[in-house]
Motif scaffolding. Structure first.
Motif, PDB file in Angstrom:
ATOM      1  N   GLU A 101       4.121  -3.619   7.597  1.00  0.00           N
ATOM      2  CA  GLU A 101       3.164  -3.049   6.599  1.00  0.00           C
ATOM      3  C   GLU A 101       2.119  -2.045   7.104  1.00  0.00           C
ATOM      4  O   GLU A 101       1.027  -2.420   7.638  1.00  0.00           O
ATOM      5  CB  GLU A 101       2.337  -4.177   5.679  1.00  0.00           C
ATOM      6  N   PRO A 103       0.039   1.743   6.892  1.00  0.00           N
ATOM      7  CA  PRO A 103      -0.824   2.275   6.140  1.00  0.00           C
ATOM      8  C   PRO A 103      -0.265   2.291   4.749  1.00  0.00           C
ATOM      9  O   PRO A 103      -1.149   1.887   3.899  1.00  0.00           O
ATOM     10  CB  PRO A 103      -0.987   3.770   6.539  1.00  0.00           C
ATOM     11  N   ASP A 104       1.115   2.969   4.514  1.00  0.00           N
ATOM     12  CA  ASP A 104       1.441   2.806   3.028  1.00  0.00           C
ATOM     13  C   ASP A 104       1.480   1.469   2.470  1.00  0.00           C
ATOM     14  O   ASP A 104       1.114   1.226   1.441  1.00  0.00           O
ATOM     15  CB  ASP A 104       2.763   3.554   3.207  1.00  0.00           C
ATOM     16  N   GLY A 105       1.887   0.491   3.198  1.00  0.00           N
ATOM     17  CA  GLY A 105       1.829  -0.533   2.612  1.00  0.00           C
ATOM     18  C   GLY A 105       0.751  -1.337   2.276  1.00  0.00           C
ATOM     19  O   GLY A 105       0.466  -2.055   1.185  1.00  0.00           O
ATOM     20  N   ARG A 107      -1.858   0.535   1.331  1.00  0.00           N
ATOM     21  CA  ARG A 107      -2.224   1.160   0.121  1.00  0.00           C
ATOM     22  C   ARG A 107      -1.531   0.661  -1.089  1.00  0.00           C
ATOM     23  O   ARG A 107      -2.046   0.554  -2.172  1.00  0.00           O
ATOM     24  CB  ARG A 107      -1.866   2.865   0.051  1.00  0.00           C
ATOM     25  N   ARG A 108      -0.085   0.289  -0.922  1.00  0.00           N
ATOM     26  CA  ARG A 108       0.382  -0.375  -1.999  1.00  0.00           C
ATOM     27  C   ARG A 108       0.000  -1.653  -2.756  1.00  0.00           C
ATOM     28  O   ARG A 108      -0.379  -1.910  -3.686  1.00  0.00           O
ATOM     29  CB  ARG A 108       1.861  -0.461  -1.674  1.00  0.00           C
ATOM     30  N   SER A 112      -1.993  -2.465  -6.198  1.00  0.00           N
ATOM     31  CA  SER A 112      -1.331  -3.390  -7.109  1.00  0.00           C
ATOM     32  C   SER A 112      -2.272  -4.372  -7.792  1.00  0.00           C
ATOM     33  O   SER A 112      -1.925  -4.888  -8.672  1.00  0.00           O
ATOM     34  CB  SER A 112      -0.255  -4.096  -6.189  1.00  0.00           C
ATOM     35  N   ARG A 129      -3.464   1.348  10.852  1.00  0.00           N
ATOM     36  CA  ARG A 129      -3.796   0.910   9.570  1.00  0.00           C
ATOM     37  C   ARG A 129      -5.410   0.793   9.545  1.00  0.00           C
ATOM     38  O   ARG A 129      -5.937   0.738   8.473  1.00  0.00           O
ATOM     39  CB  ARG A 129      -3.337  -0.601   9.458  1.00  0.00           C
ATOM     40  N   VAL A 132      -7.229   3.527   7.309  1.00  0.00           N
ATOM     41  CA  VAL A 132      -6.737   3.197   5.936  1.00  0.00           C
ATOM     42  C   VAL A 132      -7.665   2.181   5.213  1.00  0.00           C
ATOM     43  O   VAL A 132      -8.318   1.969   4.104  1.00  0.00           O
ATOM     44  CB  VAL A 132      -5.394   2.771   5.725  1.00  0.00           C
TER      45      VAL A 132
END
Length: 325
Positions: A101, A103-105, A107-108, A112, A129, A132
């Motif tokens: 997981e 940086p994008d993980g 953010r997701r 959520s 990470r 972020v």
């Protein structure tokens, strides 16, 4: 059982019970105590969905623990279990994220609204990470310490002090030729924080004590080669520090097969089954996990402050594999 049953027992309206549970309205201490006593007497537990709607919380935290090929899963799971156990004491469940997981993980997960906060493991010295985490409106705690800790909340064993303690112990026993057998090469290539800090502590203490020291990465399938290289290159080697649980047994077997006196051994981490326990620094997974959850709950409640907590290593001396030079 319904909230109206609690209200009837306490002699108040259902809305008053709801306000006591959610904390959204100011209720007198006398009424609050009466409602709490009725909740305890009846054994009432509010529905998780209703509770989360009332508080705008999910009562779930995320644990990001990437299970890479070079991660020793039994050790990682000790930390995971400790986080889950501590979270339950705070009435929270744990969403376990075992993939990479990045940086994008993060953010997701933050977008959520599934979790109230996140605990991040497998922290690298220059972790992508971290920037972020600083921008997300999501409380976070790191089990691990990156180079830049500005604005972060981190907790971990003081691995630098652990590496140094092993050197000082062997030097005090008269050993002047030491080897440090560490994690698999990929762990150092991606600059995993705990591994780098352990080596740094080892090297600083070795220089301070004036001992001859070398470091070798290792994995279980290369342990025999590492042992052979050390025996060939370092005929005076008498002290061995091993920061690699699955490689400890193969390393000791390889030294024995070469017919050389077994070096004095100190391990960092848990000792695998079947290996006579050497002097060691254990990983306080239970304490680290509990501290991480406690720090995260403080941040969720808005009372936490950034900072780094390092737990002092505890060296347990055993005679089975540790001796004077």
């Amino acid at each position: 059982m319904r909230i109206s049953d609690v209200a009837r027992h306490a002699g108040v309206s259902p809305s008053t019970v709801s306000y006591v549970l959610s904390g959204k309205r100011s209720i007198s201490e006398t009424t609050r105590r009466r409602v709490r006593e009725s909740i305890d007497a009846l054994g009432y537990r509010p529905h998780a969905g209703a509770r989360s709607l009332a508080s705008r919380r999910s009562n779930v935290i995320a644990l990001v623990i990437p299970l890479r090929e070079d991660v020793h899963v039994p050790v990682a799971m000790r930390f995971a279990v400790s986080v889950v156990t501590a979270a339950r004491a705070h009435d929270h469940d744990v969403l376990l994220l075992t993939q990479g997981e990045g940086p994008d993980g993060l953010r997701r997960v933050a977008g959520s609204a599934m979790v109230d906060g996140v605990i991040v493991m497998d922290v690298e010295s220059d972790d992508a990470r971290v920037p972020v985490l600083r921008t997300l409106d999501l409380p976070s705690v790191l089990i691990g310490v990156p180079e830049d800790t500005e604005g972060l909340t981190c907790v971990d064993l003081d691995f630098a002090a652990a590496g140094a303690a092993c050197v000082h112990h062997l030097a005090d026993l008269g050993h002047t030729d030491l080897a440090f057998v560490g994690q698999p090469p990929s762990v150092y290539e991606r600059r995993t924080g705990f591994a780098e800090r352990t080596v740094a502590g080892f090297e600083r203490a070795a220089a301070e004590r004036g001992v001859h020291a070398t470091m070798r990465p290792c994995s279980p399938d290369t342990a025999r080669d590492v042992a052979g290289d050390l025996l060939r290159e370092r005929p005076g080697l008498t002290g061995l520090i091993v920061h690699n649980e699955p490689s400890l047994g193969p390393l000791l077997d390889a030294f024995a097969e070469h017919g050389r006196p077994e070096p004095s051994v100190v391990a960092i981490g848990p000792v695998p089954p079947g290996v006579p326990p050497p002097t060691s620094v254990d990983l306080p997974a239970e304490e680290v996990g509990a501290r991480a959850v406690g720090l995260l709950m403080d941040k969720i409640e808005g009372t936490g402050t950034p900072g780094v907590t390092l737990l002092e290593p505890r060296l347990t001396v055993r005679e089975s594999n540790t001796h004077r030079a």
